[in-house]
Design a protein around this motif. Structure first.
Motif, PDB file in Angstrom:
ATOM      1  N   ARG A 239       0.853  -1.175   0.000  1.00 52.80           N
ATOM      2  CA  ARG A 239       0.000   0.000   0.000  1.00 52.80           C
ATOM      3  C   ARG A 239       0.894   1.232   0.000  1.00 52.80           C
ATOM      4  O   ARG A 239       1.864   1.309   0.751  1.00 52.80           O
ATOM      5  CB  ARG A 239      -0.875   0.013   1.243  1.00 52.80           C
ATOM      6  CG  ARG A 239      -1.727   1.248   1.335  1.00 52.80           C
ATOM      7  CD  ARG A 239      -2.565   1.224   2.614  1.00 52.80           C
ATOM      8  NE  ARG A 239      -3.357   2.416   2.668  1.00 52.80           N
ATOM      9  CZ  ARG A 239      -2.997   3.528   3.311  1.00 52.80           C
ATOM     10  NH1 ARG A 239      -1.849   3.570   3.961  1.00 52.80           N
ATOM     11  NH2 ARG A 239      -3.781   4.581   3.319  1.00 52.80           N
ATOM     12  N   ASN A 240       0.573   2.173  -0.857  1.00 54.42           N
ATOM     13  CA  ASN A 240       1.277   3.450  -0.883  1.00 54.42           C
ATOM     14  C   ASN A 240       0.711   4.287   0.267  1.00 54.42           C
ATOM     15  O   ASN A 240      -0.434   4.735   0.198  1.00 54.42           O
ATOM     16  CB  ASN A 240       1.059   4.147  -2.222  1.00 54.42           C
ATOM     17  CG  ASN A 240       1.779   5.464  -2.321  1.00 54.42           C
ATOM     18  OD1 ASN A 240       2.263   5.998  -1.333  1.00 54.42           O
ATOM     19  ND2 ASN A 240       1.833   6.003  -3.516  1.00 54.42           N
ATOM     20  N   PRO A 241       1.474   4.509   1.339  1.00 50.26           N
ATOM     21  CA  PRO A 241       0.932   5.200   2.516  1.00 50.26           C
ATOM     22  C   PRO A 241       0.570   6.661   2.258  1.00 50.26           C
ATOM     23  O   PRO A 241      -0.185   7.251   3.024  1.00 50.26           O
ATOM     24  CB  PRO A 241       2.051   5.086   3.553  1.00 50.26           C
ATOM     25  CG  PRO A 241       3.280   4.814   2.775  1.00 50.26           C
ATOM     26  CD  PRO A 241       2.863   4.120   1.519  1.00 50.26           C
ATOM     27  N   SER A 242       1.063   7.234   1.183  1.00 50.99           N
ATOM     28  CA  SER A 242       0.741   8.635   0.901  1.00 50.99           C
ATOM     29  C   SER A 242      -0.615   8.784   0.200  1.00 50.99           C
ATOM     30  O   SER A 242      -1.091   9.897   0.022  1.00 50.99           O
ATOM     31  CB  SER A 242       1.846   9.286   0.057  1.00 50.99           C
ATOM     32  OG  SER A 242       1.900   8.675  -1.212  1.00 50.99           O
ATOM     33  N   GLU A 243      -1.237   7.670  -0.173  1.00 54.59           N
ATOM     34  CA  GLU A 243      -2.540   7.700  -0.842  1.00 54.59           C
ATOM     35  C   GLU A 243      -3.638   7.290   0.139  1.00 54.59           C
ATOM     36  O   GLU A 243      -3.475   6.342   0.900  1.00 54.59           O
ATOM     37  CB  GLU A 243      -2.556   6.745  -2.040  1.00 54.59           C
ATOM     38  CG  GLU A 243      -1.664   7.166  -3.176  1.00 54.59           C
ATOM     39  CD  GLU A 243      -2.183   8.396  -3.897  1.00 54.59           C
ATOM     40  OE1 GLU A 243      -3.417   8.546  -4.039  1.00 54.59           O
ATOM     41  OE2 GLU A 243      -1.346   9.211  -4.321  1.00 54.59           O
ATOM     42  N   HIS A 244      -4.760   7.991   0.073  1.00 55.97           N
ATOM     43  CA  HIS A 244      -5.919   7.652   0.900  1.00 55.97           C
ATOM     44  C   HIS A 244      -6.433   6.269   0.501  1.00 55.97           C
ATOM     45  O   HIS A 244      -6.493   5.943  -0.679  1.00 55.97           O
ATOM     46  CB  HIS A 244      -7.027   8.690   0.718  1.00 55.97           C
ATOM     47  CG  HIS A 244      -8.306   8.300   1.393  1.00 55.97           C
ATOM     48  ND1 HIS A 244      -8.453   8.317   2.765  1.00 55.97           N
ATOM     49  CD2 HIS A 244      -9.471   7.853   0.888  1.00 55.97           C
ATOM     50  CE1 HIS A 244      -9.676   7.902   3.072  1.00 55.97           C
ATOM     51  NE2 HIS A 244     -10.311   7.621   1.945  1.00 55.97           N
TER      52      HIS A 244
ATOM     53  N   ASP B 181      -1.043  -3.053   5.201  1.00 56.81           N
ATOM     54  CA  ASP B 181       0.260  -2.696   4.636  1.00 56.81           C
ATOM     55  C   ASP B 181       0.442  -3.225   3.221  1.00 56.81           C
ATOM     56  O   ASP B 181       1.062  -2.594   2.393  1.00 56.81           O
ATOM     57  CB  ASP B 181       1.387  -3.240   5.523  1.00 56.81           C
ATOM     58  CG  ASP B 181       2.761  -2.929   4.977  1.00 56.81           C
ATOM     59  OD1 ASP B 181       3.025  -1.746   4.662  1.00 56.81           O
ATOM     60  OD2 ASP B 181       3.573  -3.862   4.845  1.00 56.81           O
TER      61      ASP B 181
ATOM     62  N   ARG C 280      -2.357   3.855  -5.436  1.00 57.24           N
ATOM     63  CA  ARG C 280      -2.503   3.230  -4.114  1.00 57.24           C
ATOM     64  C   ARG C 280      -1.593   2.019  -3.963  1.00 57.24           C
ATOM     65  O   ARG C 280      -1.353   1.558  -2.848  1.00 57.24           O
ATOM     66  CB  ARG C 280      -3.956   2.826  -3.869  1.00 57.24           C
ATOM     67  CG  ARG C 280      -4.894   4.022  -3.798  1.00 57.24           C
ATOM     68  CD  ARG C 280      -6.317   3.605  -3.744  1.00 57.24           C
ATOM     69  NE  ARG C 280      -6.713   3.039  -5.036  1.00 57.24           N
ATOM     70  CZ  ARG C 280      -7.970   2.815  -5.400  1.00 57.24           C
ATOM     71  NH1 ARG C 280      -8.955   3.072  -4.564  1.00 57.24           N
ATOM     72  NH2 ARG C 280      -8.240   2.319  -6.587  1.00 57.24           N
TER      73      ARG C 280
ATOM     74  N   SER D  55       2.157   0.061  -4.673  1.00 57.45           N
ATOM     75  CA  SER D  55       3.576   0.232  -4.981  1.00 57.45           C
ATOM     76  C   SER D  55       4.237  -1.137  -4.877  1.00 57.45           C
ATOM     77  O   SER D  55       3.690  -2.065  -4.278  1.00 57.45           O
ATOM     78  CB  SER D  55       4.235   1.237  -4.029  1.00 57.45           C
ATOM     79  OG  SER D  55       4.223   0.761  -2.707  1.00 57.45           O
TER      80      SER D  55
END
Length: 145
Positions: free
Chosen positions: A12-17, A45, A70, A72
């Motif tokens: 999961r890309n943590p910078s995306e909601h 994660d 979302r 990566s």
């Protein structure tokens, strides 16, 4: 039409909601229209997803996933033709979290409860996901006469 199965892992890309419930509902609607089925395990994660359907439809979905911000570090674990669906009753089944039941299912098939997408046996992973899908099985209405 060839029946194709995709198994992939992504972080999961943590910078995306991330609203997983909304994501799965969208997947269910889209997949029902394109005759795709599958199952998603999301632990907050990373994602492990299985998608089954026509080769063209599965390929198109993979391309959308690869462009989705979302996700990566996408690792395609398996992509190929299969004889039958493993998740025919799930337009997109969902299992979230890492519960004691999840750990138990993973430990039945792996040496640890952590799935390493670079070394895990995909057949074992599919077996574990099938076990988890039983918890998320869609309820079916039974009518007695």
């Amino acid at each position: 039409m060839n029946l194709t199965r995709l198994v992939y892992y992504s972080q999961r890309n943590p910078s995306e909601h991330m609203d997983v419930t909304a994501l799965v509902e969208t997947c269910k609607r889209t997949n029902a229209r394109t005759n795709l089925t599958g199952f998603l395990h999301y632990n907050g994660d990373h994602f492990i997803q299985v998608v089954e359907g026509g080769r063209l439809e599965v390929s198109a979905l993979l391309l959308r996933i690869m462009r989705d911000p979302r996700h990566s570090n996408i690792i395609i674990m398996s992509f190929g033709d299969v004889r039958e669906r493993m998740f025919p009753d799930h337009p997109m089944g969902l299992h979230q979290g890492m519960t004691a039941q999840t750990r138990k299912a993973f430990l039945r098939y792996f040496s640890t409860a952590q799935v390493n997408p670079e070394t895990v046996n995909v057949d074992n992973l599919l077996d574990a996901l099938q076990d988890l899908s039983l918890e998320a099985a869609p309820t079916k209405l039974t009518i007695s006469v």
